[in-house]
Enzyme design. Structure first.
Site, mmCIF file in Angstrom:
data_model
loop_
_atom_site.group_PDB
_atom_site.id
_atom_site.type_symbol
_atom_site.label_atom_id
_atom_site.label_comp_id
_atom_site.label_asym_id
_atom_site.label_seq_id
_atom_site.Cartn_x
_atom_site.Cartn_y
_atom_site.Cartn_z
ATOM 1 N N TYR A 199 2.775 8.589 5.915
ATOM 2 C CA TYR A 199 3.047 8.134 4.548
ATOM 3 C C TYR A 199 1.850 8.425 3.647
ATOM 4 C CZ TYR A 199 4.427 4.852 0.806
ATOM 5 O OH TYR A 199 4.771 4.285 -0.394
ATOM 6 N N ASP A 200 0.655 7.973 4.074
ATOM 7 C CA ASP A 200 -0.541 8.099 3.226
ATOM 8 C C ASP A 200 -0.862 9.565 2.929
ATOM 9 O OD1 ASP A 200 -0.463 5.506 4.133
ATOM 10 O OD2 ASP A 200 -2.570 5.392 4.696
ATOM 11 N N LYS A 225 1.786 11.357 0.816
ATOM 12 C CA LYS A 225 1.656 11.042 -0.611
ATOM 13 C C LYS A 225 0.418 11.717 -1.209
ATOM 14 C CE LYS A 225 5.063 8.050 -1.475
ATOM 15 N NZ LYS A 225 6.026 8.187 -2.572
ATOM 16 N N ARG A 262 8.722 -5.366 4.714
ATOM 17 C CA ARG A 262 7.547 -5.609 3.872
ATOM 18 C C ARG A 262 7.313 -7.114 3.764
ATOM 19 N NH1 ARG A 262 8.463 -1.206 -0.913
ATOM 20 N NH2 ARG A 262 10.642 -1.316 -0.279
ATOM 21 N N VAL A 277 6.683 -9.499 1.428
ATOM 22 C CA VAL A 277 7.309 -10.481 0.534
ATOM 23 C C VAL A 277 8.743 -10.765 0.991
ATOM 24 C CG1 VAL A 277 8.067 -10.950 -1.829
ATOM 25 C CG2 VAL A 277 5.852 -9.875 -1.441
ATOM 26 N N ASN A 300 10.010 -10.208 3.987
ATOM 27 C CA ASN A 300 9.962 -10.883 5.295
ATOM 28 C C ASN A 300 9.742 -12.386 5.148
ATOM 29 O OD1 ASN A 300 10.355 -8.625 6.848
ATOM 30 N ND2 ASN A 300 8.419 -8.757 7.951
ATOM 31 N N THR A 309 -5.866 -8.934 2.165
ATOM 32 C CA THR A 309 -5.339 -9.219 0.830
ATOM 33 C C THR A 309 -4.441 -8.087 0.320
ATOM 34 O OG1 THR A 309 -7.157 -8.162 -0.368
ATOM 35 C CG2 THR A 309 -7.443 -10.486 0.225
#
Ligand code: NAD
Ligand code: UDP
Length: 310
Positions: free
Chosen positions: A143-144, A147, A184, A186, A188, A208
């Site tokens: 992914y990284d 992109k 993800r 939120v 979950n 974080t």
């Protein structure tokens, strides 16, 4: 304008389709429905200015359009790691196909890039001139690096062929139309809290993230796309920074119920910290997020309640 949105049946793409239709544009939504759903766009299908095309961005496509937004790519770690090679192909070949089309049409083309280009950042908060700290061979690399390569292609088409590009680096964004089983954090935590299941914190929960509500993000997209000064990359995200422990606490407070927090192993290469420096967006686009986490979570919880039939 006539506007092509790849990945238009996904979480962010469907909100963007809706926004652009509301502004009076014609929208062509191209999606292979890997993580997108027809239900996200069902309410748009009767609109004569909206068209859905089931197609894969790795295969070439031709449309006569004025603008292209390239959002096609699974965004959640379990989904993009499910078929890592396909994920890289989607980012790289999808970018080449969008850029080739933009070049032929002289159309402006937008890339949905990501804060993942900063990897596990050694600079905090992250500004656009930070080159990042990315593992090229890890489980997140498909992914990284996909992109990052897409950004490279955008700039090479820009320098070499004068293609009119816009690149946004999206920081974690959440809201209605995320998939309940998306993986993800939120979605979950909310789904777990609503079902009374354990809240799964990976690692000690001190890592974080900075969470942006979808409506703020879409506003940033449209502002970047419709100005003539800035190509980007520009960070769009909410600088409010939370540990995963704090996020779990906030979700539990809003949902109530009896869920308890459990700790699971931290996936490899999981970034320890992430917060956008949004000075460029503030100065050049006059943009900043408006929806605080608690308010966005309330809306998202209300959406999942309906989805789960609660
Ligand atoms: P999503 O998974 O809901 O949307 C991605 C869409 O792309 C889906 O509709 C999927 O079916 C489609 N798609 C995937 N592969 C495809 C292919 N090969 N051909 C055609 N369509 C394909 O995720 P999202 O959160 O809406 O993300 C949209 C874009 O924003 C992605 O490019 C993602 O990388 C980027 N992004 C999102 C976030 C975020 O926090 N939501 C953060 C950074 C970047
Ligand atoms: N995470 C978590 N529990 C979950 C899902 C994710 O603690 O059930 C953590 C994950 O390890 C990461 C953060 O939440 O540190 C954000 O994860 P997400 O997959 O949403 O996004 P990304 O890691 O790509 O920023």
């Amino acid at each position: 304008m006539r506007i092509l949105i790849t990945g238009g049946a996904g979480f962010l793409g469907s909100h963007l389709c809706e926004r652009l239709l509301n502004e009076g544009h014609e929208v062509i939504c191209l999606d292979n429905l890997f993580t997108g759903r027809k239900s996200n766009i069902a309410h748009l299908l009767s609109n004569p200015y909206f068209e859905f095309v089931r197609h894969d961005v790795i295969d070439p496509f031709k449309f006569e359009v004025d603008q292209i937004y390239n959002l096609a790519c699974p965004a959640s770690p379990p989904h993009y790691q499910y078929n890592a090679i396909k994920t890289i192909k989607t980012s790289v070949m999808g970018a080449i196909n969008c850029l080739g089309l933009a070049k032929r049409l002289n159309a402006r083309v937008f890339q949905a890039s990501t804060s993942e280009v900063y990897g596990d950042p050694l600079v905090h908060p992250q500004a656009e001139d930070y080159w990042g700290h990315v593992n090229p061979i890890g489980v997140r690399s498909c992914y990284d690096e996909g992109k990052r390569c897409a950004e490279t292609l955008f700039f090479d088409y820009h320098r070499q062929n004068g293609v009119d590009i816009r690149i946004v680096r999206i920081f974690n964004t959440y809201g209605p139309r995320m998939l309940a089983d998306d993986g993800r954090v939120v979605s979950n935590f909310i789904v777990q809290a609503l079902r009374g299941e354990d809240i799964t914190i990976y690692g000690d929960g001190t890592q974080t993230r900075s969470f942006c509500y979808y409506s703020d993000l879409i506003e940033g997209f449209v502002r970047l796309m419709n100005q003539d000064e800035l190509t980007g990359p520009v960070n769009i995200g909410n600088p409010g920074e939370f540990t995963m422990l704090e996020l779990a606490e906030e979700v539990l407070k809003l949902v109530g119920g009896a869920s308890k927090v459990v700790h699971l192993p931290l996936p490899s290469d999981d970034p320890k910290q992430r917060r956008p420096d949004i000075s460029v967006a503030r100065e050049k686009l006059d943009w900043e997020p408006k929806v605080p986490l608690q308010e966005g979570l309330k809306e998202t919880i209300a959406y999942f309640k309906v989805q789960l039939g609660l």
